[in-house]
Design a protein around this motif. Structure first.
Motif, PDB file in Angstrom:
ATOM      1  N   ASP A 111       0.825  -1.220   0.067  1.00 44.09           N
ATOM      2  CA  ASP A 111      -0.125   0.117   0.171  1.00 44.09           C
ATOM      3  C   ASP A 111       0.726   1.436   0.034  1.00 44.09           C
ATOM      4  N   ILE A 112       0.382   2.348  -0.732  1.00 45.66           N
ATOM      5  CA  ILE A 112       0.967   3.493  -0.797  1.00 45.66           C
ATOM      6  C   ILE A 112       0.220   4.528  -0.250  1.00 45.66           C
ATOM      7  N   TYR A 113       0.500   5.565   0.715  1.00 42.03           N
ATOM      8  CA  TYR A 113      -0.002   6.494   1.228  1.00 42.03           C
ATOM      9  C   TYR A 113       0.744   7.810   1.104  1.00 42.03           C
ATOM     10  N   LEU A 114      -0.419   8.826   1.070  1.00 39.65           N
ATOM     11  CA  LEU A 114       0.331  10.350   1.245  1.00 39.65           C
ATOM     12  C   LEU A 114       0.063  10.654   2.383  1.00 39.65           C
ATOM     13  N   VAL A 115       1.070  10.803   3.113  1.00 36.31           N
ATOM     14  CA  VAL A 115       0.924  11.592   4.509  1.00 36.31           C
ATOM     15  C   VAL A 115       0.811  13.191   4.293  1.00 36.31           C
ATOM     16  N   GLY A 116      -0.204  13.708   4.368  1.00 37.45           N
ATOM     17  CA  GLY A 116      -0.391  15.424   4.054  1.00 37.45           C
ATOM     18  C   GLY A 116      -1.483  15.480   3.189  1.00 37.45           C
ATOM     19  N   LEU A 117      -1.554  16.627   2.698  1.00 38.18           N
ATOM     20  CA  LEU A 117      -2.732  17.193   1.988  1.00 38.18           C
ATOM     21  C   LEU A 117      -2.043  17.968   0.569  1.00 38.18           C
ATOM     22  N   PRO A 118      -2.701  17.988  -0.562  1.00 35.91           N
ATOM     23  CA  PRO A 118      -2.242  18.760  -1.603  1.00 35.91           C
ATOM     24  C   PRO A 118      -2.721  19.955  -1.229  1.00 35.91           C
ATOM     25  N   THR A 119      -2.036  21.204  -1.964  1.00 31.48           N
ATOM     26  CA  THR A 119      -2.740  22.477  -1.869  1.00 31.48           C
ATOM     27  C   THR A 119      -3.139  23.203  -3.203  1.00 31.48           C
ATOM     28  N   THR A 120      -3.582  24.274  -3.000  1.00 27.65           N
ATOM     29  CA  THR A 120      -3.806  25.247  -4.330  1.00 27.65           C
ATOM     30  C   THR A 120      -2.946  26.362  -4.160  1.00 27.65           C
ATOM     31  N   ASP A 121      -2.038  26.274  -3.290  1.00 30.25           N
ATOM     32  CA  ASP A 121      -0.979  27.254  -3.478  1.00 30.25           C
ATOM     33  C   ASP A 121       0.106  27.076  -4.311  1.00 30.25           C
ATOM     34  N   LEU A 122       0.438  27.532  -5.446  1.00 27.90           N
ATOM     35  CA  LEU A 122       1.278  27.158  -6.405  1.00 27.90           C
ATOM     36  C   LEU A 122       2.445  28.150  -6.612  1.00 27.90           C
ATOM     37  N   ALA A 123       2.562  29.261  -5.984  1.00 27.76           N
ATOM     38  CA  ALA A 123       3.402  30.187  -6.430  1.00 27.76           C
ATOM     39  C   ALA A 123       4.814  29.487  -6.086  1.00 27.76           C
ATOM     40  N   GLY A 124       5.908  29.794  -6.920  1.00 24.37           N
ATOM     41  CA  GLY A 124       7.319  29.231  -6.588  1.00 24.37           C
ATOM     42  C   GLY A 124       7.341  27.704  -7.021  1.00 24.37           C
ATOM     43  N   SER A 125       6.362  27.143  -7.215  1.00 22.18           N
ATOM     44  CA  SER A 125       6.308  25.582  -7.588  1.00 22.18           C
ATOM     45  C   SER A 125       7.168  25.244  -8.600  1.00 22.18           C
ATOM     46  N   LEU A 126       7.619  24.125  -8.902  1.00 25.20           N
ATOM     47  CA  LEU A 126       8.248  23.828 -10.036  1.00 25.20           C
ATOM     48  C   LEU A 126       7.352  23.658 -11.291  1.00 25.20           C
ATOM     49  N   TYR A 127       5.943  23.359 -10.964  1.00 26.23           N
ATOM     50  CA  TYR A 127       4.858  23.290 -11.735  1.00 26.23           C
ATOM     51  C   TYR A 127       4.854  24.897 -12.782  1.00 26.23           C
ATOM     52  N   PHE A 128       4.659  25.977 -11.689  1.00 26.18           N
ATOM     53  CA  PHE A 128       4.329  27.265 -12.228  1.00 26.18           C
ATOM     54  C   PHE A 128       5.798  27.898 -12.991  1.00 26.18           C
ATOM     55  N   ARG A 129       6.732  27.348 -12.227  1.00 28.25           N
ATOM     56  CA  ARG A 129       8.240  27.665 -12.930  1.00 28.25           C
ATOM     57  C   ARG A 129       8.361  27.279 -14.369  1.00 28.25           C
ATOM     58  N   ARG A 130       8.137  26.138 -14.314  1.00 24.51           N
ATOM     59  CA  ARG A 130       8.073  25.296 -15.752  1.00 24.51           C
ATOM     60  C   ARG A 130       7.021  26.128 -16.755  1.00 24.51           C
ATOM     61  N   LEU A 131       6.001  26.674 -16.016  1.00 25.72           N
ATOM     62  CA  LEU A 131       4.889  27.487 -17.203  1.00 25.72           C
ATOM     63  C   LEU A 131       5.431  28.819 -17.392  1.00 25.72           C
ATOM     64  N   LYS A 132       6.421  29.147 -16.521  1.00 22.23           N
ATOM     65  CA  LYS A 132       6.982  30.550 -16.550  1.00 22.23           C
ATOM     66  C   LYS A 132       5.649  31.380 -16.012  1.00 22.23           C
TER      67      LYS A 132
END
Lengths: 754, 269
Positions: free
Chosen positions: A597-618
């Motif tokens: 079994d694989i678990y996420l300990v934690g919760l995803p967020t909608t705060d994305l400033a500075g994230s790699l995702y946004f950086r790659r989208l410039k």
């Protein structure tokens, strides 16, 4: 010999502010007109003008680098008071407790300015200096770490970033490998933000028998001062003054950079530890920034003593050196040993056995004055307290109000491509081309190194673990945290995120975090905005560390990382150490078996400033991920208990690129894939997969122990799916999001290396 | 326990260092944990005749960067030994007692002419050249054991594939000429060889430095001297092997080298 020949009188009494400023400039003192006035009035009271040795000595002690004059007020207020009951001792490095007998000494500091001017020598001597800080506590170094920040863009008038990177890596390699301490942990961040201001933050961890901890304070008269190790030369003169100013062009004075010699250092470590083991050392300190001037002054002042030094007794590389040059030279590989008279011959004998140059240069005396002689002439006569108490500044600061504008990216149409792009991003993919140039197994104590997993296909780790004593089962975990991308947007949250990441990394291997060392990187503190960022950063670090009750035991501040109009963001690199109760239970990120079994300990967020995702989208927008230290403490320590009870097979903290990248990295060292359903995470799928929630981990649970694990974690554990052979497949209920072969992931992650 | 083995016989190990040697700690611990009595001895003490090799049962040259390795690796250390201690060293080797050198210690043994020494005249027959990749390489490698008559390898199975760490920039074993290489192979002196995970000979990175014939370690003809680039002393216990979290059972790959040598002394001397 008459006095005038060995030192010059500098006329400061009765001079105007302008004239004083000119003197400072001419002699490369780096002092303000205001500080020069303080010197002028001090000597007016003394009834004479100072010698060149005296003004140079004061300039060393009062430099930003040595005195922390711009940061001390804030550090005292926010950083120094946290978790004091957990600190075993403080000095050149700080100490926390590993077990009843053993303390861990550790420190991280910057060698930014020297590395920007001369990358190879600057980085090498950075390693040399931090090793001496650990040695100064009487501790055996067990690990070296380095966190590097390289530019990506050539700036006119400055060296090419590739040249800088090559030099820095080679400097650390050639020094660290030769001195025989494993380089086990660190990081590399590539960003335009570091063109041309490269940052080299180096750390060292050591262990010491609690009964053998030494301080640097000389508290008795008649204690003999011995300088041991390398000879003193003209290399590294005015290094601290250079590190306390803005770099103006790529052609700085190269004589400010010291030269390192690991082959002098290596036996020096043995000899000093042998002398300490035999209880022959009263106090000791390493000769770093400011040279003898800083060290003798600080050791005497710390113990409330005065003293005298004979400069002609200092072994020199060049006979023609002037007294002031001898006194402030920052030549490497030197230690100052303070030894009781009856032990002097034994200490000199040990040095002789190891083929090390050493010489008695002076001794402590009652009183508060330091007197320096050169061939019989007195060249300095000052109250040591005057030197070591510079004017502290509470510089004006401006905190910018920023309007938060949310940015909503369009929904991605090819998740597989997006993920593979992130895995091969320079700031995610393997650093093996660098890491494998560092010896990480020397001393035979590396339980977890920078890479782990199947031999020949290793993946990343979150923290390293060293077993300092082969007769015990406990270990020291070592890791870092830093996020200049978050810090640039929000220095307060960036400070918190660095603490969060350090703690996450330590917990990932099953270690309880014990203490932090902070290396604070910033621009010109005389600028109000920079000072504002600095204060915000330390507040963020304070708020996290205070809630966690984990002390900062050592560190340094590096201001003035500016060149022309370009400056770095204000952010910390944190070195954290933790305790692994039993190394046999340490955990690595590589998946261990299919069908777990694989678990996420934690919760995803909608705060994305500075994230790699946004950086790659410039793109920029919204807030940076929020770290709540109470959540971190709750989840983190529950996870630690779950690990100690044996319910966890593998764990990896969520960082750059979110849970999708995290899980991908767990497949690299294991050749095991995963089948996941992200519906339980809510949010848009791209936010669920690529946001970078703080205080979060991906965990593979040991087969048959699932219920126990969930009991430990409660609602913090979200079931995602199971490990499987060959592919990473992500669905959202019935919808297929992506399927990627793990071979493809491995190839992307190893890009540029294989 | 076999008859004639004196279990309590103290086995004294000389670990020889000079400035730049830096693997002595793990070598010391490995012998200590093999129930021997190791002692770290600065070369100077041997040169000054304050210590003598004849007082020891095992000689170990640990890794590192003796004298900085600013000239050919191991060359300065070997030159110092040759000029003042060579007779003692040769006598020690001739007595059949164990001598081991790993990494920089291997380089020293080669420079001293103690391995391969196929012709038995102690001339320089091989060298450890800069890695083909032209950089420092730190990784775990797979190795095949061809035991030959090496006293250090008695606890391994013939053809067994093991894993050990390497960390060096000058580890490419090259022989003076084809004849030397031929004799090494004929005499089964190439006792440790780089292979891939399945035990087959393969190129980079499995052979991390480009050594001739994938040679990672060499024994002398008599089997009492072993020089190798990998570091058995760094994996005395399982828990410092780089992949131990994937295979929790078993003992460390390295300890068999040391326990075998210590046991050998107790059997024969």
């Amino acid at each position: 010999m008459i006095e005038e020949e060995v030192s010059t009188i500098i006329s400061v009494i009765g001079k105007s502010k302008e004239e004083l400023a000119n003197i400072s400039k001419k002699l490369h003192l780096g002092l303000s007109a205001e500080e020069m006035s303080l010197i002028s009035s001090y000597f007016k009271n003394e009834g004479r003008d100072p010698t060149d040795v005296e003004v140079q000595a004061i300039a060393q002690a009062w430099s930003e680098h040595c005195s922390y004059k711009s940061s001390k007020i804030h550090l005292k207020k926010y950083i120094f008071g946290i978790g004091r009951e957990k600190v075993v001792a403080l000095g050149d490095a700080g100490l926390v407790s590993l077990d009843d007998d053993t303390a861990i000494a550790f420190k991280m500091e910057s060698h930014n300015h020297p590395s920007a001017i001369e990358p190879y020598g600057g980085a090498a001597t950075g390693v040399g200096g931090i090793l001496r800080d650990i040695l100064s506590m009487g501790a055996q170094p067990i690990a070296v770490t380095d966190f590097l920040y390289f530019g990506t863009k050539k700036v006119k008038g400055f060296p090419d970033p590739k040249f800088i990177e090559g030099g820095v890596v080679a400097g650390i390699r050639d020094y660290g490998n030769r001195v025989g301490i494993p380089t086990v942990s660190g990081g590399i961040v590539y960003s335009e933000m570091f063109s041309p201001n490269v940052l080299v933050n180096v750390g060292c961890v050591g262990v010491v028998d609690k009964k053998k901890i030494r301080s640097s304070a000389i508290t008795e008269p008649g204690i003999v001062l011995i300088v041991a190790g390398g000879k003193t030369g003209r290399d590294g003169i005015h290094g601290v003054n250079m590190a306390s100013a803005v770099i103006e062009s790529g052609e700085e004075d190269i004589t400010t950079v010291q030269l390192g010699s690991p082959i002098t250092k290596e036996p020096l470590i043995h000899a000093v530890l042998e002398a300490n083991e035999k209880n022959l050392l009263f106090a000791l300190k390493d000769l770093g920034g400011g040279g003898l001037s800083s060290v003798v002054g600080e050791m005497l002042e710390a113990g409330g003593m005065g003293g005298k030094v004979y400069l002609e007794k200092v072994p020199l590389k060049e006979a023609s050196m002037k007294p002031w040059e001898i006194w402030i030279s920052e030549s490497q590989e030197r230690m100052l040993l303070a030894v009781k008279k009856e032990n002097v011959n034994s200490v000199l004998g040990i040095m002789e056995d190891w083929d090390i140059t050493s010489s008695v240069i002076g001794e402590s005396e009652n009183g508060n004055r330091l007197r320096i002689f050169y061939n019989g002439a007195k060249v300095l006569d000052l109250e040591s307290q005057f030197m070591t108490s510079p004017k502290l500044y509470e510089r004006p600061s401006l905190i910018e109000e920023k309007r938060i504008v949310q940015y909503l990216p369009s929904f991605p149409n090819n998740f597989a491509k997006l993920l593979l792009g992130m895995i091969s991003d320079r700031n995610v993919r393997t650093r093996e081309q660098v890491v494998r140039q560092y010896d990480h197994t020397v001393r035979g104590s590396t339980v977890i190194g920078p890479l782990a997993g199947i031999v020949g296909s290793e993946g990343p780790t979150d923290a390293s673990v060293i077993r300092p004593n082969w007769n015990k089962v406990n270990g020291v975990a070592i890791s870092h945290g830093s996020n200049p991308f978050y810090s640039k947007i929000d220095p307060y949250s960036g400070g918190k995120a660095a603490v969060d990441e350090t703690v996450r990394n330590l917990i990932s291997v099953g270690a309880e975090p014990l203490g932090f060392s902070d290396c604070l990187n910033s621009g010109n503190p005389e600028k109000h905005k920079v000072m504002g960022e600095f204060v915000e950063m330390v507040k963020g670090m304070h708020d996290s560390a205070y809630s966690l009750d984990i002390p900062f035991v050592s560190g340094n501040v590096s201001f003035y990382n500016e060149a022309g109009r370009r400056r770095i963001p204000t952010f910390p690199t944190i070195l954290g150490v933790g305790k692994v109760e039993d190394i046999r239970g340490a955990i690595t990120p590589d998946f261990k078996d299919p069908a777990n079994d694989i678990y996420l300990v934690g919760l995803p967020t909608t705060d994305l400033a500075g994230s790699l995702y946004f950086r790659r989208l410039k793109k920029d927008g919204g807030r940076v991920p929020y770290s709540d230290p109470r959540t971190l403490k709750g989840r983190g320590w529950n996870l630690l208990n779950a690990m100690r009870s044996g319910t966890v097979n593998s764990a990896h903290d969520v960082s750059d690129g979110g849970i999708a990248t995290t899980i991908s990295e767990m497949t690299v060292g294991s050749e095991i894939g995963a089948a996941l359903d992200v519906s339980a995470l809510g949010l848009r799928t791209d936010f669920a997969l690529f946001s970078e929630p703080q205080s979060s981990w991906i965990v593979e649970v040991r087969s048959g122990r699932e219920k126990e694990f969930v009991k430990y974690m409660g609602e913090d554990a979200i079931f995602l799916g199971q490990t499987q052979q060959s592919a990473l497949a992500i669905t959202r209920g019935e919808d297929k999001i992506l399927t990627v072969d793990i071979d493809q992931i491995r190839k992307k992650w190893k890009r540029g290396y294989e | 326990m076999e008859e004639g083995i004196r279990v309590n016989r103290e086995v004294k190990v000389a670990i020889i260092v000079m400035e730049g040697t830096n693997n002595e700690e793990e070598a010391y611990q490995s012998f200590k944990h093999s129930e021997a009595t190791p002692e770290i001895i600065h070369l100077k003490k041997l040169e000054d005749r304050k210590k003598k090799l004849s007082g020891y049962d095992i000689v170990c040259f640990p890794g590192g960067f003796s004298a900085g390795d600013y000239v050919r690796a191991g060359a300065v250390m070997a030159a110092r030994i040759k000029s003042s201690l060579m007779r003692d060293m040769e006598e020690f080797v001739e007595s059949g007692r164990p001598v081991i050198g790993s990494c920089n210690g291997f380089q020293t043994l080669v420079e001293l002419g103690l391995v391969p020494n196929v012709d038995g005249d102690g001339r320089l027959e091989a060298a450890l050249a800069p890695n083909m990749s032209n950089r420092f390489e730190a990784r775990t490698v797979y190795l095949k054991i061809n035991r030959g008559n090496s006293l250090f390898l008695r606890e391994f199975k013939e053809g067994e594939v093991i894993k050990l760490p390497i960390a060096h920039s000058e580890g490419r074993f090259i022989t003076r000429d084809k004849e030397v290489l031929g004799k090494i192979i004929k005499n089964r002196m190439n006792v440790v060889s780089y292979v891939d995970g399945s035990g087959k000979e393969a190129g980079y990175p499995w052979n991390p430095n480009g050594s001739e014939h994938n040679i990672a370690g060499i024994a002398n003809k008599n089997g009492n001297v072993l020089g190798l680039m990998p570091h058995p002393e760094r994996v005395f216990y399982k828990y410092t092997e780089s992949d131990w979290t994937r295979e929790i059972n078993g003992t460390g790959m390295g300890n068999r080298f040391f326990t075998s040598a210590v046991q050998f002394v107790r059997e024969k001397f």
